[in-house]
Design an enzyme around this catalytic site. Structure first.
Site, mmCIF file in Angstrom:
data_model
loop_
_atom_site.group_PDB
_atom_site.id
_atom_site.type_symbol
_atom_site.label_atom_id
_atom_site.label_comp_id
_atom_site.label_asym_id
_atom_site.label_seq_id
_atom_site.Cartn_x
_atom_site.Cartn_y
_atom_site.Cartn_z
ATOM 1 N N ASP A 97 0.972 -1.010 -0.047
ATOM 2 C CA ASP A 97 -0.035 0.045 0.059
ATOM 3 C C ASP A 97 0.877 1.348 0.139
ATOM 4 O O ASP A 97 1.800 1.443 1.009
ATOM 5 C CB ASP A 97 -0.854 -0.237 1.204
ATOM 6 C CG ASP A 97 -2.252 0.586 0.969
ATOM 7 O OD1 ASP A 97 -2.392 1.813 0.476
ATOM 8 O OD2 ASP A 97 -3.016 -0.024 1.465
ATOM 9 N N ASP A 200 -3.147 4.465 -2.215
ATOM 10 C CA ASP A 200 -4.141 5.247 -1.317
ATOM 11 C C ASP A 200 -4.638 6.417 -2.013
ATOM 12 O O ASP A 200 -3.728 7.431 -2.540
ATOM 13 C CB ASP A 200 -3.308 5.468 -0.098
ATOM 14 C CG ASP A 200 -4.371 5.776 1.106
ATOM 15 O OD1 ASP A 200 -5.419 5.071 1.550
ATOM 16 O OD2 ASP A 200 -4.180 7.034 1.593
ATOM 17 N N GLU A 255 -6.911 3.574 -5.314
ATOM 18 C CA GLU A 255 -8.169 3.729 -4.505
ATOM 19 C C GLU A 255 -8.646 5.537 -5.035
ATOM 20 O O GLU A 255 -7.835 6.129 -4.654
ATOM 21 C CB GLU A 255 -7.965 3.970 -3.158
ATOM 22 C CG GLU A 255 -9.191 4.408 -2.248
ATOM 23 C CD GLU A 255 -9.023 4.737 -0.842
ATOM 24 O OE1 GLU A 255 -9.915 4.580 0.027
ATOM 25 O OE2 GLU A 255 -7.782 5.356 -0.391
ATOM 26 N N ASP A 318 -12.347 -0.239 5.704
ATOM 27 C CA ASP A 318 -12.822 1.157 5.960
ATOM 28 C C ASP A 318 -14.458 0.916 5.867
ATOM 29 O O ASP A 318 -15.273 1.684 6.185
ATOM 30 C CB ASP A 318 -12.500 2.041 4.757
ATOM 31 C CG ASP A 318 -10.930 2.457 4.492
ATOM 32 O OD1 ASP A 318 -10.348 2.494 5.667
ATOM 33 O OD2 ASP A 318 -10.515 2.701 3.592
HETATM 34 C C1 NOJ Z 1 -8.007 5.361 2.660
HETATM 35 C C2 NOJ Z 1 -7.616 4.033 3.559
HETATM 36 O O1 NOJ Z 1 -7.966 3.094 3.102
HETATM 37 C C3 NOJ Z 1 -8.006 4.633 4.746
HETATM 38 O O2 NOJ Z 1 -7.891 3.518 5.738
HETATM 39 C C4 NOJ Z 1 -7.259 5.631 5.171
HETATM 40 O O3 NOJ Z 1 -7.609 6.171 6.542
HETATM 41 C C5 NOJ Z 1 -7.232 7.003 4.408
HETATM 42 N N1 NOJ Z 1 -7.081 6.455 2.902
HETATM 43 C C6 NOJ Z 1 -6.339 7.985 4.439
HETATM 44 O O4 NOJ Z 1 -4.870 7.435 4.033
#
Ligand code: NOJ
Ligand code: CA
Length: 506
Positions: A97, A200, A255, A318
């Protein structure tokens, strides 16, 4: 040649909650290595590890203090190398990641930047003057709570931007020195042999150079979901250049947390930006056949014209777990069939294969700043009191861990684990399911029925979204059923909350 990630089943590991091996209650990299046999048995092809870098853990490792080392709680570089070699030895890929939008406020770049406006690293971050009345530079709202995305720095009288926590200052991607430094962090891990990255909140890299206010009506959603900027795309092309220089066709999956599927698809560029972007629609789509039909149709309609390969996601760290969301293990089994048979790459999240529910936390037990603890509970490996963990883990186990665990479910023909393993097996044996064409088949409104086809391999998938039986005739051989009472073959009745896969004549 079909790229490997079109056909792979990707499995997300949240290391802190996977398995502890040194008795500190926190999952670690050796815990992942210890379970590679299990993951191979399950049939997954690629592991995505959420961040493993040194971190003060303000956002559970999405606040990175050093991009080129391993968090001591999780292990060290030698332990990582061992895990990577062991995974590769089993034919499994490993992706990391990468968190490029923000660092930790403890990262040496930020520590230096905040020390003085004349710091060499000042322009690594985004600093602005506020209003004369003490208001922040604009109305952007940070993630999770209704609070400004800016924090005031007394020393300089300027504000710095953080789309997440104040402990996660946003990097300034408009600064070429930031792009060069971050490219180095990619090379560091690619040189060690990783097979790619999950990136991310990658849509956040480009920022409006005018830093204009968000639409007042929408700003409550948070700036994260509103930041869809043309400036991001050249950065993605640069990142791709760095990664694609390496052998083995490393994967970049982003993402892109934007609500419109067309906006997500734009981040594939013309085959020169992301390889894949997460499609989060299943997390928000109500459990009704017409709603899913619309969501699937929209995903293909936006991706196909760009030759952009879609992805499917039911769970991640999440979001609420799918069994809790749908309030039904049987429906979650139908969702699993969709995940593994729709055209696109499926992403599983650890414990999804067990049908885990969200952990239930008491008052004062929620410690995540984004309130996502429920989906991050430890994986129960066994039935005993410790569920296979050497000491009590850092947070409570999910509900029913005495029966919903790997040890029990492995021997149980009707378990979610058996279902996932069989389903992944059916997918592996079928070129139609892995890479075939997709088309809808007319069906009663409670059902979703579609066809996947590649050469002589043609499959028909029938999903019943209602609790009631529905008659539907199929000329074909039943390969797989979530309801396991079809041993004698299919009788023309799709049971309630059931999904079926057939082979049909080409
Ligand atoms: C997305 C991640 O999946 C999440 O867990 C994180 O808090 C935020 N981005 C910030 O990095
Ligand atoms: Ca540990």
């Amino acid at each position: 040649m079909t790229p490997w990630w079109h056909e792979a089943v990707v499995y997300q590991i949240y290391p802190r909650s996977f398995l502890d091996t040194n008795g500190d209650g926190v999952g670690d990299l050796n815990g992942i290595t210890a379970k590679l046999d299990y993951l191979e048995w399950l049939g997954v092809d690629c592991l995505w590890l959420t961040p493993i870098y040194p971190s003060p853990m303000a956002d559970f490792s999405y606040d990175v203090a050093n991009y080129t080392d391993v968090e001591p709680l999780f292990g060290d570089l030698a332990i990582f190398d061992h895990l990577l070699a062991a995974a590769h030895g089993r034919g499994m890929k490993v992706i990391l990641d990468w968190v490029p939008n923000h660092t930790s406020s403890h990262h040496p770049w930020f520590v230096d930047a905040v020390s003085s406006p004349s710091s060499a690293f000042r322009d690594f971050y985004i600093w602005k003057k506020g209003g004369a009345d003490g208001t922040p530079p604009n109305n952007w709202v940070r993630a999770w709570v209704d609070a400004p995305a800016w924090t005031y720095d007394d020393t300089s009288g300027e504000w710095y931007l953080h789309c997440f926590l104040a402990e996660q200052p946003d990097l300034n991607w408009a600064n070429p020195a930031v792009r060069t430094a971050m490219a180095e962090t990619l090379r560091f891990w690619l040189d060690r042999g990783v097979d790619g990255f999950r990136m991310d909140v990658i849509h956040l890299l480009g920022k409006d150079p005018a830093f204009a206010d968000d639409d007042e009506e929408l700003k409550g959603l948070g700036h994260v979901v509103l930041n869809n900027r043309p400036e991001t795309h050249p950065y993605l092309r640069e990142i791709r250049e760095v990664v694609k220089h390496y052998d083995g066709d490393p994967l970049i999956v982003g993402e892109v947390y934007l609500l419109d599927p067309a906006a997500v698809a734009e981040h594939y560029g013309n085959g020169d930006e992301l390889d894949l972007a997460f499609n989060f629609q299943p997390l928000f789509t109500p459990w009704r056949a017409p709603a899913w039909k619309d969501a699937i149709t929209a995903a293909y309609a936006t991706h196909d014209p760009r030759h952009a390969w879609p992805t499917w996601v039911l769970n991640n760290h999440d979001a609420s777990r799918v069994v809790s969301r749908l309030k039904s293990i049987e429906r979650a089994k139908v969702a699993a069939v969709l995940l593994c048979t729709l055209r696109g790459t499926p992403f599983l999240y650890q414990g999804e294969e067990l049908g885990l529910e969200n952990a239930v936390l008491g008052d004062g037990e929620v410690i995540d700043p984004g309130f996502r603890d429920g989906a991050r509970a430890p994986v129960p490996w066994g039935s005993g009191p410790g569920h296979g963990w050497p000491v009590a883990p850092w947070m409570t186990f999910p509900p029913n861990a005495a029966t919903t665990n790997v040890e029990v479910e492995r021997g149980e023909p009707t378990s979610m684990l058996t279902l996932y393993r069989d389903l992944i097996g059916v997918r592996k044996e079928s070129t139609a399911l892995r890479r075939g064409s997709f088309s809808w088949v007319d069906a009663p409104s409670e059902l979703l029925v579609y066809r996947r086809s590649e050469g002589n391999d043609v499959r028909l998938i029938v999903c019943n979204f209602s609790h009631d039986s529905v008659g539907f005739s199929v000329d074909g051989r039943l390969d797989f059923a979530t309801g396991r009472d079809h041993h004698e073959g299919f009788d023309g009745i799709v049971r309630g909350d059931e999904a079926l896969i057939f082979s049909i004549p080409a």
